[in-house]
Design an enzyme around this catalytic site. Structure first.
Site, mmCIF file in Angstrom:
data_model
loop_
_atom_site.group_PDB
_atom_site.id
_atom_site.type_symbol
_atom_site.label_atom_id
_atom_site.label_comp_id
_atom_site.label_asym_id
_atom_site.label_seq_id
_atom_site.Cartn_x
_atom_site.Cartn_y
_atom_site.Cartn_z
ATOM 1 N N LEU A 1 17.737 -84.705 -9.545
ATOM 2 C CA LEU A 1 19.127 -84.385 -9.207
ATOM 3 C C LEU A 1 19.943 -83.890 -10.401
ATOM 4 C CD1 LEU A 1 20.046 -87.238 -6.650
ATOM 5 C CD2 LEU A 1 19.102 -84.974 -6.186
ATOM 6 N N PHE B 1 8.370 -77.144 -7.395
ATOM 7 C CA PHE B 1 9.506 -76.250 -7.631
ATOM 8 C C PHE B 1 10.352 -76.702 -8.817
ATOM 9 C CE2 PHE B 1 8.574 -76.098 -3.116
ATOM 10 C CZ PHE B 1 8.579 -74.744 -2.844
ATOM 11 N N TYR C 1 12.040 -68.824 -20.778
ATOM 12 C CA TYR C 1 11.832 -69.291 -19.399
ATOM 13 C C TYR C 1 10.505 -68.744 -18.861
ATOM 14 C CZ TYR C 1 12.293 -68.986 -14.300
ATOM 15 O OH TYR C 1 12.058 -69.039 -12.945
HETATM 16 N N1 LIG Z 1 15.826 -68.501 -7.566
HETATM 17 C C1 LIG Z 1 15.020 -67.489 -7.896
HETATM 18 O O1 LIG Z 1 15.332 -66.309 -7.674
HETATM 19 C C2 LIG Z 1 13.682 -67.790 -8.534
HETATM 20 C C3 LIG Z 1 12.885 -66.701 -8.972
HETATM 21 C C4 LIG Z 1 11.639 -66.978 -9.558
HETATM 22 C C5 LIG Z 1 11.182 -68.275 -9.654
HETATM 23 N N2 LIG Z 1 11.960 -69.314 -9.252
HETATM 24 C C6 LIG Z 1 11.446 -70.685 -9.379
HETATM 25 O O2 LIG Z 1 11.642 -71.385 -8.157
HETATM 26 C C7 LIG Z 1 11.832 -72.763 -8.405
HETATM 27 C C8 LIG Z 1 13.067 -73.262 -7.654
HETATM 28 O O3 LIG Z 1 14.204 -72.508 -8.064
HETATM 29 P P1 LIG Z 1 15.635 -72.710 -7.380
HETATM 30 O O4 LIG Z 1 16.333 -71.410 -7.419
HETATM 31 O O5 LIG Z 1 15.490 -73.440 -6.097
HETATM 32 O O6 LIG Z 1 16.326 -73.673 -8.486
HETATM 33 P P2 LIG Z 1 17.248 -74.966 -8.282
HETATM 34 O O7 LIG Z 1 17.877 -75.242 -9.604
HETATM 35 O O8 LIG Z 1 18.127 -74.803 -7.090
HETATM 36 O O9 LIG Z 1 16.188 -76.114 -7.938
HETATM 37 C C9 LIG Z 1 15.413 -76.775 -8.930
HETATM 38 C C10 LIG Z 1 15.424 -78.267 -8.594
HETATM 39 O O10 LIG Z 1 14.543 -78.946 -9.508
HETATM 40 C C11 LIG Z 1 15.168 -80.157 -9.936
HETATM 41 N N3 LIG Z 1 14.565 -80.476 -11.253
HETATM 42 C C12 LIG Z 1 14.631 -79.748 -12.396
HETATM 43 N N4 LIG Z 1 13.920 -80.339 -13.365
HETATM 44 C C13 LIG Z 1 13.380 -81.468 -12.813
HETATM 45 C C14 LIG Z 1 12.536 -82.503 -13.317
HETATM 46 N N5 LIG Z 1 12.127 -82.508 -14.590
HETATM 47 N N6 LIG Z 1 12.154 -83.492 -12.479
HETATM 48 C C15 LIG Z 1 12.589 -83.526 -11.187
HETATM 49 N N7 LIG Z 1 13.386 -82.575 -10.670
HETATM 50 C C16 LIG Z 1 13.779 -81.561 -11.465
HETATM 51 C C17 LIG Z 1 16.669 -79.846 -9.972
HETATM 52 O O11 LIG Z 1 17.463 -81.002 -9.862
HETATM 53 C C18 LIG Z 1 16.804 -78.925 -8.748
HETATM 54 O O12 LIG Z 1 17.099 -79.662 -7.577
HETATM 55 C C19 LIG Z 1 11.912 -72.922 -9.927
HETATM 56 O O13 LIG Z 1 10.654 -73.383 -10.386
HETATM 57 C C20 LIG Z 1 12.177 -71.503 -10.416
HETATM 58 O O14 LIG Z 1 11.666 -71.304 -11.712
HETATM 59 C C21 LIG Z 1 13.206 -69.101 -8.694
#
Ligand SMILES: NC(=O)c1ccc[n+]([C@@H]2O[C@H](COP(=O)([O-])OP(=O)(O)OC[C@H]3O[C@@H](n4cnc5c(N)ncnc54)[C@H](O)[C@@H]3O)[C@@H](O)[C@H]2O)c1
Length: 324
Positions: free
Chosen positions: A34, A74, A142
């Site tokens: 969170l 994720f 990243y």
């Molecule tokens: N949004 C995009 O366009 C995009 C593009 C490429 C890759 N991604 C990848 O998709 C995944 C999800 O992205 P998103 O946009 O939903 O991001 P987001 O920030 O909405 O969700 C990430 C979640 O992970 C949780 N989190 C982070 N570190 C943590 C840890 N150490 N332990 C437990 N929980 C943890 C955060 O609290 C959050 O709820 C990520 O891995 C991101 O790198 C996203």
């Protein structure tokens, strides 16, 4: 009933995938610390563990108790810009903490993993559309933090018999089931444009209009979160058959920054002032996925590839969430 553990399932994408998995009949347990989501963002009808993926005893105990058929991973920090100011927190949270998760999985004998990777592993590609075989040369920490995980997964596969699906997402956008894109701080183009449409920002910055593209602005590949989520379920279900899946997830279509602003003007009816600013270092002119592998290996086809449809779904959610 099939069971899955979803790390980062309180976030934008992990939460959406959790909803689809739940609706497809999976028993879903979300594990999230969170740090970048609120407790209320955990979808209804799923189990929730508030924990960090690096909490080895907690994660291992959860895996032993749940005995999931797979882990969808994720959880990560996602801001490329921030990673160039504080690379250490990206290598700690995204790379080292994922190693801890993999060790817990190994100890609990849970060996199926679907991993969220990113187009940022390609950096500035010399081919377009980008195939999975393109050179991997991240231009930010990243992307590097994710590429290192991809490399670890290859070794866990080879040495420990893990089955892994690595999904390299391009620009994820849109909303599904009352859940849309919200990051703090927000750096993604569509939500920033929609904030401007709501009058919460004065104008939208266009970083460079002198690129070698038809209208001079950068071109990106936007994939609807519903299509992305659907690909995850297919990857999970085909993991047994393939053992290793490595695919790009994009529309295969590129849209320029100006085209996205125009789409938002059509969809919202708002003026949306835009201001051209200098290029940002490290912004490639074009990032468009070749999605052939995903079509072939997952039998997957984007169903919401129309830009106006993507922006309209984001707008509906954005108004509900942030409108007056
Ligand atoms: N949004 C995009 O366009 C995009 C593009 C490429 C890759 N991604 C990848 O998709 C995944 C999800 O992205 P998103 O946009 O939903 O991001 P987001 O920030 O909405 O969700 C990430 C979640 O992970 C949780 N989190 C982070 N570190 C943590 C840890 N150490 N332990 C437990 N929980 C943890 C955060 O609290 C959050 O709820 C990520 O891995 C991101 O790198 C996203």
């Amino acid at each position: 009933m099939k069971r899955v553990l979803v790390t980062g399932g309180a976030g934008y994408i992990g939460g959406t995938v959790s909803i689809l998995l739940r609706d497809a009949g999976y028993s879903v347990t979300v594990l999230d610390n969170l740090t970048h989501a609120r407790r209320e963002a955990v979808p209804a009808g799923v189990n929730f563990i508030e924990a960090d993926i690096a909490d080895r005893p907690m994660v291992e105990a959860a895996l032993r108790e749940l005995r999931p058929d797979g882990v969808l991973h994720f959880a990560a920090l996602i801001e490329a810009g921030e990673s160039m100011v504080k690379p250490e927190i990206y290598f700690r949270n995204n790379t080292a903490s994922t190693l801890s998760l993999l060790e817990a999985m190994l100890a609990a004998d849970v060996k199926n993993l679907v991993f969220s990777s990113t187009a940022a592993v390609y950096g500035e590609p010399d081919v377009t559309p980008i195939p999975e075989t393109a050179k991997l040369q991240p231009t930010n920490a990243y992307g590097e933090s994710k590429l290192l995980v991809e490399q670890m997964l290859a070794w866990f596969q080879r040495v420990h018999g893990f089955k892994t699906a690595t999904l390299r997402y391009f620009n994820v956008a849109g909303a599904l089931d009352g859940r849309g894109e919200q990051h703090e701080p927000e750096t993604h183009l569509i939500p920033i444009i929609l904030d401007t449409a709501l009058g919460k920002r004065k104008s939208i910055a266009i970083y460079g209009d002198d690129y070698d593209t038809p209208d001079g602005t950068c071109i990106r590949d936007y994939i609807h979160v519903a299509d992305l989520a659907n690909a995850h379920i297919r990857a999970l279900e085909r993991l047994h058959e393939h053992g290793r899946i490595l695919v790009n997830l994009g529309n295969g279509k590129g849209f320029s920054v100006k085209a996205v602003i125009e789409a938002a003007r059509r969809v919202t009816g708002a003026v949306i002032p835009a201001e051209v600013k200098p290029r940002r270092p490290g912004d490639p002119a074009r990032l468009v996925a070749s999605s052939e592998q995903a079509r072939e290996l997952l039998g997957w086809e984007p169903e919401h590839a129309d830009l106006d449809e993507i922006v309209a779904s984001a707008w509906k959610w954005h108004q509900q969430r942030f409108g007056a």
